[in-house]
Structure formats: C-alpha cells, structure tokens
Design an enzyme around this catalytic site. Structure first.
Site, PDB file in Angstrom:
ATOM      1  N   SER A 272      55.582  37.210   5.357  1.00 57.57           N
ATOM      2  CA  SER A 272      55.803  35.772   5.518  1.00 57.57           C
ATOM      3  C   SER A 272      54.802  34.994   4.668  1.00 57.57           C
ATOM      4  CB  SER A 272      55.613  35.409   6.990  1.00 57.57           C
ATOM      5  OG  SER A 272      55.423  34.024   7.131  1.00 57.57           O
ATOM      6  N   SER A 273      55.235  33.820   4.201  1.00 57.60           N
ATOM      7  CA  SER A 273      54.319  33.024   3.371  1.00 57.60           C
ATOM      8  C   SER A 273      53.162  32.452   4.204  1.00 57.60           C
ATOM      9  CB  SER A 273      55.067  31.911   2.640  1.00 57.60           C
ATOM     10  OG  SER A 273      55.703  31.049   3.542  1.00 57.60           O
ATOM     11  N   CYS A 274      53.285  32.508   5.557  1.00 55.69           N
ATOM     12  CA  CYS A 274      52.144  32.029   6.348  1.00 55.69           C
ATOM     13  C   CYS A 274      51.004  33.044   6.349  1.00 55.69           C
ATOM     14  CB  CYS A 274      52.560  31.631   7.757  1.00 55.69           C
ATOM     15  SG  CYS A 274      53.106  32.991   8.748  1.00 55.69           S
TER      16      CYS A 274
ATOM     17  N   LYS B  61      51.969  40.054  10.266  1.00 60.43           N
ATOM     18  CA  LYS B  61      52.703  40.249   9.009  1.00 60.43           C
ATOM     19  C   LYS B  61      51.798  40.862   7.940  1.00 60.43           C
ATOM     20  CE  LYS B  61      56.911  39.001   9.812  1.00 60.43           C
ATOM     21  NZ  LYS B  61      57.985  40.014   9.658  1.00 60.43           N
TER      22      LYS B  61
ATOM     23  N   HIS C 167      62.279  26.365  13.537  1.00 61.32           N
ATOM     24  CA  HIS C 167      61.608  25.844  12.347  1.00 61.32           C
ATOM     25  C   HIS C 167      62.145  24.438  12.043  1.00 61.32           C
ATOM     26  CE1 HIS C 167      59.228  29.269  11.022  1.00 61.32           C
ATOM     27  NE2 HIS C 167      60.192  30.042  11.513  1.00 61.32           N
TER      28      HIS C 167
HETATM   29  P1  GDP Z   1      55.583  26.244   9.323  1.00 58.34           P
HETATM   30  O1  GDP Z   1      56.008  26.342   7.902  1.00 58.34           O
HETATM   31  O2  GDP Z   1      55.110  27.562   9.858  1.00 58.34           O
HETATM   32  O3  GDP Z   1      54.586  25.138   9.539  1.00 58.34           O
HETATM   33  O4  GDP Z   1      56.878  25.988  10.179  1.00 58.34           O
HETATM   34  P2  GDP Z   1      57.812  24.804  10.701  1.00 58.34           P
HETATM   35  O5  GDP Z   1      59.118  24.925  10.021  1.00 58.34           O
HETATM   36  O6  GDP Z   1      57.814  24.910  12.198  1.00 58.34           O
HETATM   37  O7  GDP Z   1      57.119  23.407  10.355  1.00 58.34           O
HETATM   38  C1  GDP Z   1      57.042  22.892   9.064  1.00 58.34           C
HETATM   39  C2  GDP Z   1      56.550  21.468   9.086  1.00 58.34           C
HETATM   40  O8  GDP Z   1      57.585  20.617   9.580  1.00 58.34           O
HETATM   41  C3  GDP Z   1      55.317  21.185   9.958  1.00 58.34           C
HETATM   42  O9  GDP Z   1      54.487  20.299   9.258  1.00 58.34           O
HETATM   43  C4  GDP Z   1      55.926  20.506  11.183  1.00 58.34           C
HETATM   44  O10 GDP Z   1      55.013  19.637  11.842  1.00 58.34           O
HETATM   45  C5  GDP Z   1      57.061  19.711  10.541  1.00 58.34           C
HETATM   46  N1  GDP Z   1      58.148  19.318  11.469  1.00 58.34           N
HETATM   47  C6  GDP Z   1      58.661  18.071  11.564  1.00 58.34           C
HETATM   48  N2  GDP Z   1      59.621  18.018  12.516  1.00 58.34           N
HETATM   49  C7  GDP Z   1      59.741  19.282  13.003  1.00 58.34           C
HETATM   50  C8  GDP Z   1      60.588  19.865  13.998  1.00 58.34           C
HETATM   51  O11 GDP Z   1      61.417  19.225  14.629  1.00 58.34           O
HETATM   52  N3  GDP Z   1      60.433  21.205  14.216  1.00 58.34           N
HETATM   53  C9  GDP Z   1      59.511  21.947  13.527  1.00 58.34           C
HETATM   54  N4  GDP Z   1      59.409  23.258  13.793  1.00 58.34           N
HETATM   55  N5  GDP Z   1      58.689  21.416  12.602  1.00 58.34           N
HETATM   56  C10 GDP Z   1      58.800  20.096  12.337  1.00 58.34           C
END
Ligand code: GDP
Length: 320
Positions: free
Chosen positions: A108-110, A141, A180
C-alpha cells in the site's frame, strides 16, 4: 502466465481481488481457483495449506487483508494489522511450500514515510516515520513486502511486491464511516441529493492530495507486472490521477449530480499530506492506465446504484 495456468487471487472478494478476477477472465485466463464463496479462511494456516495442496496454484495474486479508510484505520488498527499480517504470512509461506511459479503481493502507498519526497520512489521506503492514522496497517503491509524479499533472499522465491496508488471502483466498501474517500463521498452526495440536503461536510481541510487508480486499471497493471517484472525491489502502480481532496470532492459531486454546498470539517484528520507515486519504472516497462478519472467515477457510481442501493432498499422493505 499461460491462458491455462492455475491462478489464485487471494482475497477475491476485496476491491482489488474482485477487479483482478474480472480482468483475468476478460484476458482469457480460464483456471481461476478459490471462488470468493469458497475461498479458505486465510487466517487459518491449516485451511491455507489444504487449499494449496488441493488447488496447486501456479500464480498467486495476494490481495487479501481487511482495509479501510482513515477512520477505520483509527478505530480498528489491531484488526487491520492482524488480518493483513496473518493472511499474508500464511499465503506467502504456502506459495513457497508448494513452489508457485510467481506470487505478486499487493502492499500500500501508506507504507511510505508520512513526509516522503514526492513523487514517492521505492528508495524512500523505511526512511522515516509513518503517518500515525494508519501506522498499524502500513506496518503490516511493510512486513508483507519484507517477507517477500526474505523468501526471495533465503529460497530464491519469485515473489514480487507492487505498491498501488489509492484504488477505487466496483465492489468497494461504500459505508459512510469506514470506507475510503471516493466510495464514502459517493454515498454521502447520493444521499444528500436524494434528501435535498443543502450541504455536505467533507472530512479534513480538503488540502491533502491523493493519487487515485481505477481498480480495473490496477488489475490490468497487476497482470502486466506478473508477466513482465521479477525483482526484489517493489514496483509502484500509479500513473493515474493526482488531485486535492477539494478537487476530488467536486468531481464526485458532479458525477453524482449533487448541486448543494461542500464544506470542510477540519476537526477530522487529513492523514498523509501527499501520496503521489513515482511510477516511471512501470511506465518504462510499457504500462499506462486507460480509464479517465471521470469515466471511472461514473462507472463506480453506476455500480453503487445497481448493487448497493437496491440491496439497501430491500433491507429497508424487509425490516418494515
Ligand atoms: P488515506 O489515503 O489513507 O488517507 O485514506 P482515505 O481515502 O480514507 O482519506 C483520504 C483523504 O480524504 C483524507 O484526507 C480524508 O480526511 C479525506 N476525506 C474527506 N471526506 C472523506 C470521507 O467521507 N471518507 C474518507 N475516508 N475520507 C474523507
């Protein structure tokens, strides 16, 4: 891989696993083992062993493990870490014991350091602290990635690790809280449109940037890597779309047809500020994504409308 090779997608019910199975079938591979309905419990070593003994897969795509968005990572770090560590450990070991011709592990890129130079190159792995919101998952990961390298070093195992950008598409988790950003906002904008809601609050500042890849393109990249790449060094799978969360949210609202206001809730975490991948090595080998972000969003929303919405309406009718 040959069209008649025995292929196993571990984690066939996940977003990436489902896309891989579809893409393999579309590409003419006919012998896919481990239907999601009777896939072994990958956290049970005996089940994994029995499965490999019976099916004797020649090629393994390792897409197993529970994953989730930023909130799920904060709420269930132990569940995510344990499931990913254990399932990867057992599948990798079985692949070694049963002499598979090749295994592709999806990291994963995280797993990159929180402040890795952009775009992130594989040399940056393990050079700095991880993003705290997903440290446990990222560590699992990284362990899977290292395990592939360790088997390669000790036994010469043909195990390769790929690091995908943030994937989205059909079969994703579309829950409001644990998903996500893309499936989460598809649901929120869809419900807001249906209810005539004036405003949707998007998590975080909106400033972080994410590189997205459509699950079908990612599956295609995985097939390409399986057939064209064999090295201990992981390979990034990106080349998709790099957008801020503000831009992402507006693109999703547009596809869903939500015309209300978007506000940003800075009390929710942002996670990693930047997460772009350097996918030049993949590009040099000759692979490019083929779906535009807009078309991928539209297909994903269409899948949500056809598969999730009717199911939920039925649940409501049954409950009444
Ligand atoms: P990340 O790439 O591991 O951070 O995974 P996410 O897809 O959960 O979040 C990506 C970014 O989108 C973060 O900065 C979140 O705060 C933002 N975000 C905005 N709205 C949402 C939402 O409804 N769900 C999630 N999961 N993230 C959100």
């Amino acid at each position: 891989m040959e069209p008649t090779s025995r292929i196993y997608v571990a984690g066939g019910e996940t977003l990436v696993g489902a896309a891989l199975r579809e893409q393999l079938r579309a590409a003419g591979y006919t012998r896919l083992g481990g239907e999601p309905s009777d896939e072994p419990n990958l956290t049970c070593p005996r089940r994994v062993e029995e499965f490999f003994a019976a099916e004797r897969p020649e090629y393994v795509f390792l897409a197993s493990g529970i994953s989730g968005g930023i909130r799920a990572n904060q709420e269930y770090p132990a569940t995510l870490m344990r499931d990913n560590l254990i399932s990867a450990t057992f599948v990798i070991h079985a692949a070694h014991r049963y002499g598979v011709a090749k295994l592709l592990y999806l990291a994963s890129s995280c797993s990159y350091p929180r402040l890795a130079p952009q775009p992130m190159r594989v040399e940056a792995l393990m050079t700095g602290p991880l993003e705290p919101t997903n440290e446990a998952y990222a560590m699992a990961k990284l362990a899977g990635l290292k395990l592939c390298q360790a088997y390669r070093q000790q036994y010469g195992s043909p195990f390769v690790t790929a690091i995908p950008a943030n994937a989205f598409g059909p079969h994703d988790d579309f829950s409001a809280e644990d998903s996500h950003v893309i499936p989460g906002l598809i649901r929120k904008f869809h419900e807001a449109r249906c209810r005539g809601q004036a405003e949707v609050r998007v998590w975080g500042s909106g400033r972080p940037r994410r590189e997205f890849i459509y699950a079908r393109d990612l599956a295609d990249a995985c097939l390409f890597v399986m057939n064209n790449y064999d090295d201990a060094e992981p390979i990034n799978l990106g080349g998709g779309t790099d957008l801020s969360i503000v831009e992402t949210a507006h693109a999703i609202a547009d596809v869903v047809g939500y015309r209300g206001r978007l506000s940003f809730d800075a009390t929710r975490p942002d996670g990693m500020p930047l997460k772009g991948l350097d996918s030049e090595p993949l590009k040099e080998l000759g692979w490019r994504p083929s779906t535009t972000f807009r078309a991928a969003l539209a297909e994903t929303y269409d899948w949500f409308l056809r598969h999730i919405v009717p199911q939920e309406n039925r649940d409501v009718r049954e409950a009444v």
